[in-house]
Design an enzyme around this catalytic site. Structure first.
Site, PDB file in Angstrom:
ATOM      1  N   GLU A  74      -6.021  -3.559 -14.344  1.00 32.72           N
ATOM      2  CA  GLU A  74      -5.000  -3.977 -15.327  1.00 32.72           C
ATOM      3  C   GLU A  74      -4.156  -2.743 -15.584  1.00 32.72           C
ATOM      4  O   GLU A  74      -4.598  -1.835 -16.280  1.00 32.72           O
ATOM      5  CB  GLU A  74      -5.660  -4.419 -16.635  1.00 32.72           C
ATOM      6  CG  GLU A  74      -6.570  -5.620 -16.536  1.00 32.72           C
ATOM      7  CD  GLU A  74      -5.801  -6.929 -16.449  1.00 32.72           C
ATOM      8  OE1 GLU A  74      -4.563  -6.921 -16.530  1.00 32.72           O
ATOM      9  OE2 GLU A  74      -6.465  -7.964 -16.272  1.00 32.72           O
ATOM     10  N   GLU A  89       7.625   3.475 -16.759  1.00 31.21           N
ATOM     11  CA  GLU A  89       6.941   3.084 -17.989  1.00 31.21           C
ATOM     12  C   GLU A  89       6.902   4.288 -18.929  1.00 31.21           C
ATOM     13  O   GLU A  89       6.372   5.337 -18.576  1.00 31.21           O
ATOM     14  CB  GLU A  89       5.509   2.640 -17.663  1.00 31.21           C
ATOM     15  CG  GLU A  89       4.784   2.112 -18.878  1.00 31.21           C
ATOM     16  CD  GLU A  89       3.330   1.732 -18.586  1.00 31.21           C
ATOM     17  OE1 GLU A  89       2.654   2.468 -17.851  1.00 31.21           O
ATOM     18  OE2 GLU A  89       2.887   0.698 -19.119  1.00 31.21           O
ATOM     19  N   LYS A 102     -16.828   3.948 -19.669  1.00 33.62           N
ATOM     20  CA  LYS A 102     -16.224   5.228 -20.057  1.00 33.62           C
ATOM     21  C   LYS A 102     -14.948   4.978 -20.858  1.00 33.62           C
ATOM     22  O   LYS A 102     -13.939   4.517 -20.316  1.00 33.62           O
ATOM     23  CB  LYS A 102     -15.874   6.075 -18.823  1.00 33.62           C
ATOM     24  CG  LYS A 102     -15.571   7.502 -19.252  1.00 33.62           C
ATOM     25  CD  LYS A 102     -14.778   8.299 -18.281  1.00 33.62           C
ATOM     26  CE  LYS A 102     -13.294   8.104 -18.376  1.00 33.62           C
ATOM     27  NZ  LYS A 102     -12.686   8.511 -19.660  1.00 33.62           N
ATOM     28  N   CYS A 154       0.868  -2.177 -22.933  1.00 34.62           N
ATOM     29  CA  CYS A 154       1.153  -2.387 -21.501  1.00 34.62           C
ATOM     30  C   CYS A 154       2.208  -3.464 -21.306  1.00 34.62           C
ATOM     31  O   CYS A 154       3.014  -3.396 -20.388  1.00 34.62           O
ATOM     32  CB  CYS A 154      -0.130  -2.750 -20.763  1.00 34.62           C
ATOM     33  SG  CYS A 154      -0.992  -4.120 -21.534  1.00 34.62           S
ATOM     34  N   GLY A 179      -5.575   0.795 -17.294  1.00 37.52           N
ATOM     35  CA  GLY A 179      -4.934   2.095 -17.459  1.00 37.52           C
ATOM     36  C   GLY A 179      -3.681   2.149 -16.615  1.00 37.52           C
ATOM     37  O   GLY A 179      -3.112   1.107 -16.261  1.00 37.52           O
ATOM     38  N   SER A 180      -3.278   3.349 -16.252  1.00 40.25           N
ATOM     39  CA  SER A 180      -2.011   3.509 -15.533  1.00 40.25           C
ATOM     40  C   SER A 180      -2.145   3.070 -14.078  1.00 40.25           C
ATOM     41  O   SER A 180      -3.237   3.095 -13.501  1.00 40.25           O
ATOM     42  CB  SER A 180      -1.589   4.977 -15.588  1.00 40.25           C
ATOM     43  OG  SER A 180      -2.569   5.758 -14.947  1.00 40.25           O
ATOM     44  N   THR A 181      -1.016   2.727 -13.490  1.00 40.48           N
ATOM     45  CA  THR A 181      -0.980   2.349 -12.077  1.00 40.48           C
ATOM     46  C   THR A 181      -1.448   3.525 -11.201  1.00 40.48           C
ATOM     47  O   THR A 181      -2.177   3.341 -10.227  1.00 40.48           O
ATOM     48  CB  THR A 181       0.455   1.916 -11.711  1.00 40.48           C
ATOM     49  OG1 THR A 181       0.729   0.723 -12.446  1.00 40.48           O
ATOM     50  CG2 THR A 181       0.617   1.652 -10.230  1.00 40.48           C
ATOM     51  N   GLY A 229      -5.111   3.658 -11.367  1.00 44.19           N
ATOM     52  CA  GLY A 229      -5.598   2.438 -10.699  1.00 44.19           C
ATOM     53  C   GLY A 229      -5.666   2.645  -9.187  1.00 44.19           C
ATOM     54  O   GLY A 229      -6.648   2.253  -8.532  1.00 44.19           O
TER      55      GLY A 229
HETATM   56  P1  NAD Z   1      -4.828   6.473 -17.710  1.00 41.56           P
HETATM   57  O1  NAD Z   1      -4.707   5.745 -16.430  1.00 41.56           O
HETATM   58  O2  NAD Z   1      -4.389   7.877 -17.789  1.00 41.56           O
HETATM   59  O3  NAD Z   1      -6.346   6.463 -18.213  1.00 41.56           O
HETATM   60  C1  NAD Z   1      -7.090   5.287 -18.262  1.00 41.56           C
HETATM   61  C2  NAD Z   1      -8.554   5.627 -18.083  1.00 41.56           C
HETATM   62  O4  NAD Z   1      -8.730   6.192 -16.788  1.00 41.56           O
HETATM   63  C3  NAD Z   1      -9.086   6.653 -19.090  1.00 41.56           C
HETATM   64  O5  NAD Z   1     -10.401   6.302 -19.459  1.00 41.56           O
HETATM   65  C4  NAD Z   1      -9.086   7.937 -18.284  1.00 41.56           C
HETATM   66  O6  NAD Z   1     -10.045   8.876 -18.699  1.00 41.56           O
HETATM   67  C5  NAD Z   1      -9.404   7.432 -16.888  1.00 41.56           C
HETATM   68  N1  NAD Z   1      -8.926   8.345 -15.842  1.00 41.56           N
HETATM   69  C6  NAD Z   1      -7.853   9.170 -15.899  1.00 41.56           C
HETATM   70  N2  NAD Z   1      -7.758   9.898 -14.766  1.00 41.56           N
HETATM   71  C7  NAD Z   1      -8.791   9.514 -13.975  1.00 41.56           C
HETATM   72  C8  NAD Z   1      -9.253   9.907 -12.678  1.00 41.56           C
HETATM   73  N3  NAD Z   1      -8.619  10.855 -11.979  1.00 41.56           N
HETATM   74  N4  NAD Z   1     -10.343   9.291 -12.177  1.00 41.56           N
HETATM   75  C9  NAD Z   1     -10.993   8.349 -12.888  1.00 41.56           C
HETATM   76  N5  NAD Z   1     -10.637   7.964 -14.126  1.00 41.56           N
HETATM   77  C10 NAD Z   1      -9.542   8.522 -14.658  1.00 41.56           C
HETATM   78  O7  NAD Z   1      -4.082   5.541 -18.781  1.00 41.56           O
HETATM   79  P2  NAD Z   1      -3.885   5.799 -20.324  1.00 41.56           P
HETATM   80  O8  NAD Z   1      -2.857   6.867 -20.487  1.00 41.56           O
HETATM   81  O9  NAD Z   1      -5.199   5.972 -21.001  1.00 41.56           O
HETATM   82  O10 NAD Z   1      -3.306   4.384 -20.807  1.00 41.56           O
HETATM   83  C11 NAD Z   1      -2.004   4.032 -20.644  1.00 41.56           C
HETATM   84  C12 NAD Z   1      -1.822   3.137 -19.435  1.00 41.56           C
HETATM   85  O11 NAD Z   1      -2.694   1.996 -19.532  1.00 41.56           O
HETATM   86  C13 NAD Z   1      -0.420   2.566 -19.350  1.00 41.56           C
HETATM   87  O12 NAD Z   1       0.035   2.650 -18.022  1.00 41.56           O
HETATM   88  C14 NAD Z   1      -0.611   1.116 -19.773  1.00 41.56           C
HETATM   89  O13 NAD Z   1       0.369   0.234 -19.278  1.00 41.56           O
HETATM   90  C15 NAD Z   1      -1.955   0.812 -19.222  1.00 41.56           C
HETATM   91  N6  NAD Z   1      -2.541  -0.359 -19.890  1.00 41.56           N
HETATM   92  C16 NAD Z   1      -2.614  -1.541 -19.187  1.00 41.56           C
HETATM   93  C17 NAD Z   1      -3.118  -2.680 -19.807  1.00 41.56           C
HETATM   94  C18 NAD Z   1      -3.215  -3.984 -19.075  1.00 41.56           C
HETATM   95  O14 NAD Z   1      -3.982  -4.825 -19.510  1.00 41.56           O
HETATM   96  N7  NAD Z   1      -2.499  -4.180 -17.996  1.00 41.56           N
HETATM   97  C19 NAD Z   1      -3.570  -2.615 -21.132  1.00 41.56           C
HETATM   98  C20 NAD Z   1      -3.488  -1.399 -21.808  1.00 41.56           C
HETATM   99  C21 NAD Z   1      -2.975  -0.272 -21.166  1.00 41.56           C
END
Ligand code: NAD
Length: 495
Positions: A265, A398, A189, A300, A242-244, A247
Site C-alpha cells: 500500500e 507526493e 515493525k 496517502c 509506506g512509500s513507493t 515498497g
Molecule cells: P516509508 O516508506 O519511509 O516507511 C514505511 C515503513 O518502512 C517504516 O516502518 C520504515 O521504517 C520502513 N522502512 C523504511 N526504509 C526501509 C528499508 N530500507 N527497508 C525496510 N523497511 C524500511 O514511509 P513513511 O514515510 O513512513 O510513510 C509515508 C508514505 O506512506 C507515503 O508515501 C504514503 O503515501 C504512504 N502511505 C500509504 C498508505 C496506503 O494505504 N496506500 C497509507 C499510509 C501511508
C-alpha cells in the site's frame, strides 16, 4: 469536549511502553540499544525506545513460527479467534483516550482527530475481522462426479507487517485484523517515528486472549529491522504500507530471499476533479480543503491535485479560500486545533523544499507557504498554489504535507488526461451531477478508489482499499484483505 488541560494532565501521568514485545513479554533490544522518540509538536524527546535489529528479528520470527506450528492460534476454532479479536476491539475503545494521546504525542496529529477517527477506526477494523473469522466458507469444485475436489484457504504462517507513521495504529489494525482472523502469527515493525501506540496495543492483545508469540512488535529502523524482516528466510509474507520507494525495496528483498509474498500500500497523488456540473460548489470546496489539510496533508489518499474546470474556476477558488480558513494549525492537544505538527524536522524541511521548488517553477502562491511562526515544533501553514501545470514538480511528486496544487482544465477529456498523468493510482474524486458523465469519468480514472460527489466520506470496512500502478497492489479492508493472508489449497479425492 475534553479541554487542553485534560489532555495536558493526562500526558503528564502517562506511562509509556517503550520495549519490544516478543512472546508476550516486554523486552529490551538484544543489543541494549535505544533511540529517542520525539514529540514533533515540541521537538522534545518523549522516551527512549528499544532499537531492534536483525538479531531481534531472528528471535521474534522464531517465536512467531513456534506459535504458528504448535497451533495455539492457527488451530484454534475460528469462532474462538473471532471472540478474542472482538475483545481486543472492545479494549481499544476502553483505552481510547490513552491510545489517542499516544498517537498525538508521537506523530503530531490533533488528539481530537485521533479520538474521533483513528482509534474508533482501529476498533472497527479489529471488530470487523473478529466477526468475519468464522463466516468464511471454502469451496467444492464442480469436477467429474468420480472425484471430490476441495479448495480450501489456509493461513500463510508468519506475516511481517511494516507500517508508516501517518496513521500508525490504524494502518497496523487494517493488517492485524485479517492476518489474525485467518490464523497467522505476526512480527510487526512500526515506523521509527511512531512506535508507541502499537507497543501498547500488543499488551491489549495479550489481555484479550491472543496467545503469547502470536503478535510480536519490534520497534526499530527501516534500514535495519525492516530490511531484516524483508530478507528473512522464514517470513512467509510482508504486508507493507509506506512509500513507493521502500515498497520497491520489499519486492527486491523477496527476490533475494525466499520469494515471500508481498502486498504494498504505497503513495499517491490523487486528483480531485470539480466539473462545471458540480452539484454543490460550497460542499466541494469544503471537501477539497479537508482532502489536503486533514492530518496535516500526511495522508496517502490526500487530494493533492485539485483539477477545476476553467468555466467555474474563479467562483470555486473564492469558496476554497473561505473553506481553507477553517483549517487551524495549533497545539495538537488543543480541542480547536485541526492541523497539528508534521512528523519530524526532516519531513518539514522536505515539505518546505517543495514549496520553494513550486515558486521557482512559476506556480502562484495563494495561501500559506511558510513554517508556522511562534512554535518550537514542526508546523507548516496550509498552503495553496494556483496556476500549476501538469509538468511541475508539485503536480508530479507526493509531498505528504499540507500543500495543494490547483490545475485548470477545459472539459471532461482534458480532466481525465491530466488526472491519469501520474505514476500513482490510489484514489480520485469527481464532482458532477450528470449520472452518465460521472460513471464515464469514474470508469476512466485509473485509481483503486473513485469517489463521486464526496471525498473519503467514511471509514467503512466493507470496501477494499488499495492502489493501481505504483500505488501498490493487494487490498486492505473488506473480505478481499483475507485473500493476501491465505493461500489456496486443492485437495483432490478420487472416489
Ligand atoms: P516509508 O516508506 O519511509 O516507511 C514505511 C515503513 O518502512 C517504516 O516502518 C520504515 O521504517 C520502513 N522502512 C523504511 N526504509 C526501509 C528499508 N530500507 N527497508 C525496510 N523497511 C524500511 O514511509 P513513511 O514515510 O513512513 O510513510 C509515508 C508514505 O506512506 C507515503 O508515501 C504514503 O503515501 C504512504 N502511505 C500509504 C498508505 C496506503 O494505504 N496506500 C497509507 C499510509 C501511508
Amino acid at each position: 469536549m475534553r479541554t487542553y488541560e485534560f489532555w495536558a494532565d493526562k500526558a503528564a501521568g502517562l506511562s509509556i511502553r517503550n520495549q519490544a514485545f516478543i512472546g508476550g513479554q516486554y523486552v529490551d533490544a538484544l543489543s541494549g540499544k535505544t533511540f529517542s522518540s520525539i514529540n514533533p509538536a515540541t521537538a522534545e524527546s518523549l522516551v527512549q525506545v528499544a532499537e531492534c535489529d536483525g538479531a531481534d528479528v531472528d528471535l521474534a520470527v522464531k517465536v512467531a513460527r513456534d506459535a504458528f506450528e504448535d497451533g495455539r492460534w492457527s488451530n484454534m476454532h475460528p469462532a474462538q479467534r473471532g471472540k478474542r479479536l472482538m475483545r481486543l476491539g472492545d479494549l481499544i475503545m476502553e483505552h481510547r483516550e490513552e491510545l489517542a494521546l499516544l498517537e498525538s504525542l508521537d506523530m503530531g496529529k490533533p488528539v481530537s482527530d485521533a479520538m474521533a477517527i483513528d482509534i474508533p477506526g482501529c476498533a472497527r477494523a479489529i471488530h470487523w475481522y473478529g466477526e468475519a473469522a468464522d463466516k468464511l466458507m471454502d469451496e467444492i469444485a464442480p469436477t467429474d462426479p468420480s472425484a471430490l475436489a476441495m479448495v480450501t484457504r489456509e493461513a500463510l504462517g508468519v506475516i511481517g507487517i511494516v507500517v508508516p507513521w501517518n496513521f500508525p495504529l490504524m494502518m497496523a489494525c487494517w493488517k492485524i485484523g485479517p492476518a489474525l482472523a485467518a490464523g497467522n502469527s505476526i512480527v510487526l515493525k512500526p515506523a521509527e517515528q511512531s512506535p508507541l501506540s502499537i507497543l501498547r496495543l500488543a499488551e491489549l492483545a495479550s489481555e484479550a486472549g491472543i496467545p503469547d508469540g502470536v503478535l510480536n512488535v519490534l520497534p526499530g529502523f527501516g534500514e535495519t529491522a525492516g530490511q531484516a524482516l524483508g530478507l528473512h528466510m522464514d517470513v512467509d509474507m510482508i504486508a507493507f504500507t509506506g512509500s513507493t520507494q521502500v515498497g520497491k525495496l520489499f519486492m527486491q528483498y523477496s527476490g533475494q530471499s525466499n520469494l515471500k509474498r508481498v502486498s504494498l500500500e504505497c503513495g499517491g497523488k490523487s486528483p480531485h476533479i470539480i466539473t462545471q456540473d458540480c452539484p454543490d460548489l460550497d460542499k466541494a470546496a469544503a471537501a477539497a480543503a479537508s482532502a489536503i489539510f486533514f492530518n496535516q496533508g500526511e495522508v496517502c489518499t490526500a487530494g493533492s491535485r485539485l483539477l477545476v474546470d476553467r468555466a467555474i474556476k474563479d467562483e470555486f477558488m473564492e469558496k476554497l479560500s473561505r473553506a481553507s480558513a477553517s483549517h487551524v494549525v495549533g497545539d495538537p492537544l488543543h480541542p480547536d486545533t485541526t492541523m497539528g505538527a508534521l512528523v519530524e524536522e526532516g519531513h518539514m524541511k522536505r515539505v518546505l523544499g517543495y514549496i520553494d521548488t513550486a515558486k521557482a517553477e512559476g506556480a502562484t502562491l495563494t495561501l500559506g507557504g511558510t513554517r508556522t511562526e511562534g512554535r518550537a515544533g514542526y508546523f507548516v501553514d496550509p498552503t495553496i498554489f494556483d496556476d500549476v501545470t501538469p509538468d511541475m514538480t508539485i503536480a508530479r511528486e507526493e509531498i505528504f504535507g499540507p500543500v495543494l496544487s490547483v490545475l485548470t482544465f477545459d472539459g471532461e477529456e482534458e480532466a481525465i488526461r491530466i488526472a491519469n498523468d501520474t505514476i500513482y493510482g490510489l484514489a480520485a474524486a469527481v464532482w458532477c451531477r450528470d449520472i452518465s458523465q460521472a460513471h464515464r469519468m469514474a470508469r476512466a480514472l485509473r485509481a483503486g478508489t473513485v469517489w463521486v460527489n464526496c471525498w473519503d466520506p467514511t471509514g467503512d470496512m466493507t470496501v477494499p482499499f488499495g492502489g493501481f500502478k505504483q500505488s501498490g497492489f493487494g487490498r486492505d479492508k473488506s473480505l478481499h484483505a483475507l485473500e493476501k493472508y491465505t493461500d489456496l489449497k486443492t485437495t483432490w479425492i478420487q472416489l
